[in-house]
Scaffold this motif. Structure first.
Motif, mmCIF file in Angstrom:
data_model
loop_
_atom_site.group_PDB
_atom_site.id
_atom_site.type_symbol
_atom_site.label_atom_id
_atom_site.label_comp_id
_atom_site.label_asym_id
_atom_site.label_seq_id
_atom_site.Cartn_x
_atom_site.Cartn_y
_atom_site.Cartn_z
ATOM 1 N N VAL A 1 -9.571 -32.420 46.372
ATOM 2 C CA VAL A 1 -8.170 -32.231 46.003
ATOM 3 C C VAL A 1 -7.345 -32.203 47.282
ATOM 4 C CG1 VAL A 1 -6.487 -30.614 45.030
ATOM 5 C CG2 VAL A 1 -8.661 -31.004 43.867
ATOM 6 N N LEU A 2 -6.319 -33.028 47.345
ATOM 7 C CA LEU A 2 -5.429 -33.047 48.498
ATOM 8 C C LEU A 2 -4.504 -31.832 48.402
ATOM 9 C CD1 LEU A 2 -3.535 -36.053 50.004
ATOM 10 C CD2 LEU A 2 -2.282 -33.975 49.443
ATOM 11 N N VAL A 3 -4.489 -31.017 49.443
ATOM 12 C CA VAL A 3 -3.646 -29.826 49.490
ATOM 13 C C VAL A 3 -2.614 -30.017 50.595
ATOM 14 C CG1 VAL A 3 -3.568 -27.340 49.904
ATOM 15 C CG2 VAL A 3 -5.525 -28.342 48.693
ATOM 16 N N ALA A 4 -1.359 -29.797 50.275
ATOM 17 C CA ALA A 4 -0.298 -29.919 51.280
ATOM 18 C C ALA A 4 0.871 -29.032 50.887
ATOM 19 C CB ALA A 4 0.146 -31.371 51.428
ATOM 20 N N HIS A 5 1.721 -28.769 51.854
ATOM 21 C CA HIS A 5 2.929 -27.984 51.613
ATOM 22 C C HIS A 5 4.042 -28.978 51.294
ATOM 23 C CE1 HIS A 5 4.573 -23.971 51.735
ATOM 24 N NE2 HIS A 5 5.625 -24.391 52.404
ATOM 25 N N ASN A 6 4.557 -28.943 50.062
ATOM 26 C CA ASN A 6 5.416 -30.000 49.522
ATOM 27 C C ASN A 6 4.574 -31.267 49.409
ATOM 28 O OD1 ASN A 6 7.607 -31.372 48.488
ATOM 29 N ND2 ASN A 6 8.531 -31.761 50.487
ATOM 30 N N ALA A 7 3.516 -31.180 48.593
ATOM 31 C CA ALA A 7 2.474 -32.210 48.532
ATOM 32 C C ALA A 7 2.985 -33.579 48.117
ATOM 33 C CB ALA A 7 1.359 -31.762 47.583
ATOM 34 N N ILE A 8 4.057 -33.648 47.343
ATOM 35 C CA ILE A 8 4.556 -34.950 46.907
ATOM 36 C C ILE A 8 4.960 -35.794 48.113
ATOM 37 C CG2 ILE A 8 6.887 -34.033 46.551
ATOM 38 C CD1 ILE A 8 5.182 -36.960 44.676
ATOM 39 N N PHE A 9 5.486 -35.157 49.158
ATOM 40 C CA PHE A 9 5.885 -35.906 50.345
ATOM 41 C C PHE A 9 4.677 -36.477 51.070
ATOM 42 C CE2 PHE A 9 6.617 -36.024 54.948
ATOM 43 C CZ PHE A 9 7.608 -37.003 54.994
ATOM 44 N N ASP A 10 3.706 -35.603 51.402
ATOM 45 C CA ASP A 10 2.521 -36.075 52.136
ATOM 46 C C ASP A 10 1.759 -37.120 51.330
ATOM 47 O OD1 ASP A 10 1.999 -33.961 54.615
ATOM 48 O OD2 ASP A 10 3.073 -33.076 52.928
ATOM 49 N N TRP A 11 1.585 -36.870 50.017
ATOM 50 C CA TRP A 11 0.865 -37.834 49.200
ATOM 51 C C TRP A 11 1.611 -39.157 49.137
ATOM 52 C CZ3 TRP A 11 -2.979 -40.248 47.484
ATOM 53 C CH2 TRP A 11 -2.857 -41.138 46.409
ATOM 54 N N SER A 12 2.923 -39.138 48.962
ATOM 55 C CA SER A 12 3.688 -40.387 48.860
ATOM 56 C C SER A 12 3.600 -41.191 50.148
ATOM 57 C CB SER A 12 5.156 -40.091 48.526
ATOM 58 O OG SER A 12 5.275 -39.519 47.251
ATOM 59 N N MET A 13 3.693 -40.523 51.296
ATOM 60 C CA MET A 13 3.602 -41.238 52.570
ATOM 61 C C MET A 13 2.212 -41.857 52.735
ATOM 62 S SD MET A 13 6.636 -40.985 53.840
ATOM 63 C CE MET A 13 6.319 -41.734 55.426
ATOM 64 N N ILE A 14 1.171 -41.096 52.390
ATOM 65 C CA ILE A 14 -0.198 -41.605 52.503
ATOM 66 C C ILE A 14 -0.422 -42.759 51.530
ATOM 67 C CG2 ILE A 14 -2.621 -41.022 52.067
ATOM 68 C CD1 ILE A 14 -1.964 -38.205 53.170
#
Length: 358
Positions: A99-112
């Motif tokens: 599971v990808l975990v990030a702070h404001n995950a939509i941003f990190d996931w969208s960039m990736i």
């Protein structure tokens, strides 16, 4: 063994929780959809949130590095860094099955996801977890949702903000007690689906013009010109009914599908995508109806119907035609735009060093 460990033994640990996590942070040239990653870091954690290893890389964006005053990565630093396509495989190995975990995950996931789309690949991540959403689920007494505030709540010392490796470390250290608290209290983790971006077209890369482009810290999603909806607003959505062409639909919060793709599909179905909620709004789509965003607050005050993303995408398959005369078809939404990318990666340290100051 900590008190949390005592309270979350193998007998009490939720069986439905994921078996592993990849805590991610990326630094970018900006916040728009055609911006690029300039550095990335991943901390791999086991099912209980214990660190297994970590990885860091620079990435050559082949364009202006953007807000150097924030991330500290200049043209000179990034010149010899690998391209994203050269490190895509290494990053995929660290994301695979986790599971990808990030702070404001939509941003990190969208960039990736966009970087993988440009490289003609798909990231292996299937679910993501936003630590902002998790802190809300846990009811943490935070004055705001900044990473530094979450870190301070758990006593985690931040060495260098906006350095991908240190931000990922800080988040990993704050995520572990959050995870244990959730397990102890039987809290459902706010997991969302990660759908790879496949609808992609590249635009020419932005030329270097000798100065930094404007950086928009308030929103990473730039406004786009859309064709006017050709259908009249038929009014509010009736729960249990169907969507009707012309309905005004607003979106709020994190979505599994890239937000702009979801909006494009709504427009293609004949719906009016609204940027705010008013008395004329037919429906608000959000996966977090209990959040206190301006849109959810207004929707509650106006009595606007609220629906989650899964139900909305189901209804998008069969949108009822507008009542009365059918106008000529509207022009298709602008094609998804992207900057032509080039990236770079850096060697992976075997132990966690303090991030360099320069």
């Amino acid at each position: 063994m900590t008190m949390l460990d005592d309270l979350t033994t193998s007998a009490t640990w939720p069986a439905a929780y994921p078996q592993g996590y990849a805590v991610v942070d990326v630094e970018t040239t900006g916040l728009a959809r055609d911006d690029r990653i300039v550095s990335a870091a991943v901390y791999r954690l086991d099912a209980r949130g214990e660190v297994e290893d970590h990885w860091y890389t620079l990435v050559n964006p082949e364009r202006d590095p953007g807000p150097v005053w924030i991330h500290g990565l200049t043209d000179e630093v990034l010149a010899e860094a690998p391209l994203f396509r050269d490190v895509a495989g290494e990053l995929a190995e660290r994301l695979d099955g986790r599971v990808l975990v990030a702070h404001n995950a939509i941003f990190d996931w969208s960039m990736i996801a966009r970087e993988y789309a440009r490289a003609g690949r798909a990231a292996p991540t299937r679910q993501r977890l936003c630590t902002i959403a998790l802190s809300k689920e846990l009811g943490l007494p935070l004055p705001n949702h900044k990473l530094e505030t979450l870190a301070a709540h758990f006593g985690v010392v931040q060495r260098r903000a906006h350095h991908a490796l240190d931000d990922a470390r800080v988040l990993a250290e704050a995520f572990r007690p959050s995870l244990h608290t959730a397990a102890r209290d039987g809290v459902r983790l706010p997991l969302l689906e990660c759908r790879p971006i496949t609808e992609w077209s590249d635009a020419p890369a932005r030329p270097r013009v000798g100065h930094q482009p404007a950086y928009r810290p308030t929103s990473w999603r730039p406004s786009r010109k859309r064709p006017a909806c050709p259908y009249p607003n038929p009014g509010r959505y009736e729960p249990g009914g169907t969507l009707v062409q012309g309905m005004r639909v607003a979106f709020s919060g994190d979505t599994s599908v890239d937000r702009e793709l979801l909006e494009d599909r709504a427009i293609e179905a004949g719906l009016h995508v609204a940027t705010s909620v008013s008395r004329l709004t037919s429906l608000l789509v959000t996966n977090d109806p209990d959040s206190s965003t301006s849109k959810t607050v207004k929707a509650a005050s106006f009595g606007t119907p609220v629906m989650d993303e899964a139900a909305f995408t189901q209804l998008l398959r069969d949108v009822a035609p507008a009542r009365g005369a059918v106008p000529a078809p509207a022009a298709a939404p602008d094609a998804v735009r992207a900057a032509a990318p080039r990236s770079v990666a850096a060697p992976v340290p075997t132990s966690l060093p303090a991030p360099a100051d320069g």
